[in-house]
Design an enzyme around this catalytic site. Structure first.
Site, short mmCIF file in Angstrom:
data_model
loop_
_atom_site.label_atom_id
_atom_site.label_comp_id
_atom_site.label_asym_id
_atom_site.label_seq_id
_atom_site.Cartn_x
_atom_site.Cartn_y
_atom_site.Cartn_z
N HIS A 47 0.82 -1.21 0.00
CA HIS A 47 0.00 0.00 0.00
C HIS A 47 0.85 1.27 0.00
O HIS A 47 0.34 2.35 0.27
CB HIS A 47 -0.90 0.03 1.24
CG HIS A 47 -1.71 -1.20 1.43
ND1 HIS A 47 -2.54 -1.70 0.45
CD2 HIS A 47 -1.81 -2.05 2.49
CE1 HIS A 47 -3.12 -2.80 0.91
NE2 HIS A 47 -2.68 -3.05 2.13
N HIS A 103 -6.60 -4.39 -1.38
CA HIS A 103 -5.84 -5.63 -1.26
C HIS A 103 -5.92 -6.48 -2.52
O HIS A 103 -5.78 -7.71 -2.46
CB HIS A 103 -6.31 -6.43 -0.05
CG HIS A 103 -6.01 -5.76 1.25
ND1 HIS A 103 -6.86 -4.81 1.81
CD2 HIS A 103 -4.96 -5.85 2.10
CE1 HIS A 103 -6.34 -4.37 2.93
NE2 HIS A 103 -5.19 -4.99 3.14
#
Length: 574
Positions: free
Chosen positions: A301, A462
């Site tokens: 991320h 994700h």
């Protein structure tokens, strides 16, 4: 804890094998066979989890079982209880994600309730399997029928128990429970997911086997193998190399997190430090006499979270494997490093693995005398209305970390910093779409495929699929489909002010993000909504996903004051 020699193990195991009981050697064979089967099935577990989750289940299971192999080695404890305790410790310290926390709970349930005897009969083991499944249910807040690992653990334990009551020995019980486990695994395919990330997909979660159920079936496969044969425990190499697709600038998928964090810290030596043993990134010069801020989660991320460590934001960021939450052990280490005597605030994105492992770490820290509070960030509108874990945590975590960081820097007490963070969460919503999926390190295909004129709407961070497929359109039309629901859900009236974040998901060019930002500003102005502050850039990403998210936070003078306070981190500075 005492250990046996190989000769002692062979003699005692042969005796237990003949009487159909489980001794320490058989317990070790069970765990080591589980490690072998997990290694063989890693790609399949990843494929199953990629279809309805975040694709980390194979890697998490390999990490946990590799730690089991390392812990048992050539010396096996003398009782099944102590062997199973090694399994619990292995998953707690080495495996992140929800899988790590839940398998740690499972083995903990087995070991904590096992008698200190050198052998277990079928009824004793049946009782332990039931208690271990109960531990998983309590930790994961799930029930059979929710499309989770419990849909294997519960019926397999029931079958083992029924066979034990009928007088079967452990070998016979294990074979019957394996059949029940395989039936339970298959039964998850048509189910609607009600827990975990798969639950965000709604009806789209059907027609897929649950990855946790698949790995749990391997656990009972390993139990049947361990009790039906008498081989010496077999170890495997710790290395499990996977070729890296040439389009990724990685050396090896297994080293990508270590290499990336090394590069981040080397590029910011005056700002950052790193404990490589636990992958915790901290300020180079720790702050004093203030509330410590800790956040973290799976890697992939970036720049979240390590890029936001520094003055005015985080004191420590805890970095898990790609898309897998860090372990409770890692988070506890980060909490200890962030504490300067005023308490520590955990800022946690609302994902099952993150929440579970941060809860465990908070308990461990409190046992050390550290006062801990938590803010759960759950801003993702696409996952609203879900009766499982609730809304996911996405882009609003940046606003929470910035506001809480400013207040902590100003010397406010822990309770006030935490309350401010929760207030930001309640006033924030995010929504995202993707034009193409990300590709997990080591994978040879993206997480999902889109048709030429399809857009994945409601994606998370994700790599998981979204909640719907919508037609491709011009940028303004697509961005409008993100902004309008946010305004409606937050009930933002004309005259209100917001902080607006236009966020790239990793593979979106700055040119495209600025085009998206232009429409965000235009459409909000047309509604009479003032964009008081704005950020445009790739802040909370999903590897190389080509997509965009929009976050709106309804702000007031207090939030703006904290937002405007000085910040100095690798990814955000003013």
């Amino acid at each position: 804890m005492t250990f046996t020699t190989a000769h002692d193990r062979a003699q005692s195991s042969a005796a237990a094998h003949q009487t159909g009981q489980m001794d320490a050697a058989a317990a070790a064979r069970w765990l080591l066979r589980f490690a072998e089967l997990t290694a063989e099935a890693s790609a399949e577990l990843t494929r199953l989890d990629t279809a309805i989750g975040d694709g980390d289940h194979g890697a998490v299971l390999v990490s946990g079982t590799a730690a089991i192999v390392e812990r048992l080695g050539t010396d096996v404890p003398t009782t099944p209880r102590d062997v199973l305790a090694e399994g619990a410790r292995a998953f707690q310290t080495a495996a992140g994600g929800a899988g790590g926390a839940l398998y740690s709970a499972y083995f903990h349930g087995l070991s904590e309730n096992a008698p200190p005897a050198t052998v277990l009969d079928s009824r004793q083991l049946a009782s332990l399997l039931h208690l271990a499944a109960k531990s998983v249910a309590e930790r994961g807040r799930a029930l059979p029928g929710d499309k989770t690992m419990l849909d294997v653990l519960a019926p397999a334990a029931d079958t083992f128990h029924a066979a034990a009551l009928a007088g079967s020995n452990v070998r016979q019980c294990a074979l019957l429970s394996l059949r029940a486990a395989l039936i339970g695994r298959a039964a998850t395919a048509p189910m609607l997911a009600r827990r975990g990330r798969a639950s965000y997909l709604g009806e789209r979660s059907r027609d897929h086997v649950d990855p946790g159920a698949a790995s749990s079936a391997l656990l009972f496969h390993a139990l049947a193998d361990a009790l039906s044969t008498l081989p010496p425990p077999h170890t495997r190499s710790k290395e499990n190399p996977v070729s890296t697709p040439p389009r990724h600038l990685f050396n090896s998928p297994s080293d990508v997190i270590d290499d990336a964090l090394e590069g981040l810290v080397a590029s910011n030596r005056t700002r950052l430090a790193r404990d490589a043993a636990v992958n915790v990134v901290t300020r180079a010069v720790p702050a004093k006499d203030k509330v410590g801020l800790v956040s973290g989660g799976g890697s992939g991320h970036e720049p979240l979270h390590a890029g936001f460590v520094g003055t005015g934001m985080l004191d420590a960021a805890v970095c898990g494997a790609v898309f897998a939450s860090p372990t409770a052990h890692q988070i506890h280490a980060g909490t200890v490093r962030a504490d300067s005597g005023a308490g520590v605030l955990h800022i946690v994105k609302n994902y099952t693995g993150d929440v579970l492992n941060f809860e465990i770490a908070a308990t461990l820290a409190e046992e050390d005398g550290i006062v801990v509070e938590s803010v759960i960030v759950d801003d993702d509108l696409a996952s609203d209305g879900n009766d499982g874990p609730g809304r996911r945590g996405t882009g609003a975590v940046v606003v929470v970390e910035k506001v809480c960081g400013a207040l902590a820097e100003a010397g406010l007490p822990l309770s006030e910093v935490a309350d401010a963070g929760r207030r930001v969460v309640s006033r924030s919503r995010s929504l995202a779409l993707a034009l193409s999926a990300c590709t997990h390190p080591g994978a040879d295909a993206p997480a999902f495929e889109l048709g030429e004129n399809e857009v994945e709407f409601g994606v998370g961070i994700h790599g998981e699929r979204g909640t719907a497929r919508i037609p491709f359109a011009e940028a303004d039309e697509l961005v409008e489909q993100l902004v309008a629901p946010l305004v409606d859900d937050l009930d933002i009236a004309s005259g209100a002010s917001v902080i607006a974040i236009v966020n790239g998901l990793g593979g979106t060019s700055p040119l495209e993000l600025n085009v998206a930002a232009a429409h965000v500003h235009r459409t909000l102005a047309e509604r009479g909504i003032t964009v008081a502050r704005a950020l445009t850039g790739s802040l909370v990403t999903s590897l190389d996903m080509h997509g965009v998210s929009v976050t709106l936070t309804v702000c007031d003078d207090d939030i703006l004051r904290a937002w405007d306070a000085p910040v100095r981190t690798p990814a955000l500075t003013w």
